[in-house]
Design a protein around this motif. Sequence first.
Motif, short mmCIF file in Angstrom:
data_model
loop_
_atom_site.label_atom_id
_atom_site.label_comp_id
_atom_site.label_asym_id
_atom_site.label_seq_id
_atom_site.Cartn_x
_atom_site.Cartn_y
_atom_site.Cartn_z
N ASP A 1 -68.13 24.00 -38.27
CA ASP A 1 -68.28 22.89 -37.87
C ASP A 1 -67.08 22.66 -36.50
O ASP A 1 -65.83 23.26 -37.08
CB ASP A 1 -67.88 21.49 -38.56
N THR A 2 -67.22 22.40 -35.62
CA THR A 2 -66.47 21.91 -34.06
C THR A 2 -66.18 21.12 -33.92
O THR A 2 -67.26 20.30 -33.63
CB THR A 2 -66.49 23.16 -33.23
N ILE A 3 -65.29 20.22 -33.79
CA ILE A 3 -65.11 18.91 -32.91
C ILE A 3 -63.90 19.27 -31.83
O ILE A 3 -63.18 19.31 -32.30
CB ILE A 3 -64.98 17.82 -34.04
N VAL A 4 -64.64 19.37 -30.36
CA VAL A 4 -63.89 19.04 -29.53
C VAL A 4 -63.67 17.63 -28.85
O VAL A 4 -64.49 16.72 -28.49
CB VAL A 4 -65.11 19.41 -28.15
N ILE A 5 -62.17 17.25 -29.11
CA ILE A 5 -61.78 15.44 -28.26
C ILE A 5 -61.35 15.93 -26.99
O ILE A 5 -60.47 17.05 -26.65
CB ILE A 5 -60.48 15.37 -28.81
N GLU A 6 -61.93 15.49 -26.15
CA GLU A 6 -60.62 15.27 -24.68
C GLU A 6 -60.93 14.03 -24.08
O GLU A 6 -61.87 12.72 -24.45
CB GLU A 6 -62.36 16.16 -23.52
N ALA A 7 -59.62 13.41 -23.68
CA ALA A 7 -59.42 12.67 -22.70
C ALA A 7 -60.22 12.48 -22.18
O ALA A 7 -60.92 12.84 -20.75
CB ALA A 7 -58.17 12.48 -22.03
N TYR A 8 -61.05 10.65 -22.70
CA TYR A 8 -62.20 10.12 -21.02
C TYR A 8 -61.54 9.07 -20.61
O TYR A 8 -61.79 9.05 -19.19
CB TYR A 8 -63.08 9.49 -22.11
N SER A 9 -60.54 7.99 -21.38
CA SER A 9 -59.71 6.96 -20.25
C SER A 9 -58.22 7.01 -20.72
O SER A 9 -57.86 6.48 -21.98
CB SER A 9 -60.44 6.22 -19.85
N ILE A 10 -57.39 7.86 -20.12
CA ILE A 10 -56.22 7.70 -20.96
C ILE A 10 -55.63 6.09 -20.63
O ILE A 10 -55.07 5.23 -21.37
CB ILE A 10 -54.35 8.66 -20.04
N GLU A 11 -55.39 4.95 -20.16
CA GLU A 11 -54.98 4.06 -19.71
C GLU A 11 -55.79 3.30 -20.96
O GLU A 11 -55.17 2.61 -21.79
CB GLU A 11 -55.80 3.28 -18.64
#
Length: 123
Positions: free
Chosen positions: A44-54
């Motif tokens: 399993d792989t989970i990729v987390i990326e910033a969507y809205s910093i604010e």
Amino acid sequence: MKALKFIIVISCLLLVIACNEKGDKSIAGVYVMSFKNEYSIATDTIVIEAYSIEAKSFQVERRDGFHRIREGNVLPKEFKREHWIATYNEEKQVLQESEFGKQIYINQDAGTLSFGATYRKIR
């Protein structure tokens, strides 16, 4: 001469600040987990990326690859992929997705997350 001393002092301060900074504490990254039991072999792989910093929102993608094991035979690999947007609660250190109620618990110090199992951060 005063300007040279000023530049040296500022340079030393910047060097001290840079040396005292701890590693990257961002929750964004790639987390992996694998396991094997009598019924399946999975990665399993989970990729987390910033969507809205604010808004402290993150895009989460979960990629599963697994082989089912039936009567001792390893079947062809199957894949599943999910996408959702989650909001990070810094106080509880949890990513919360509101539509399906998914929660990902983050341990930034250890570089791991928990989502049914423990995933380790690889980048």
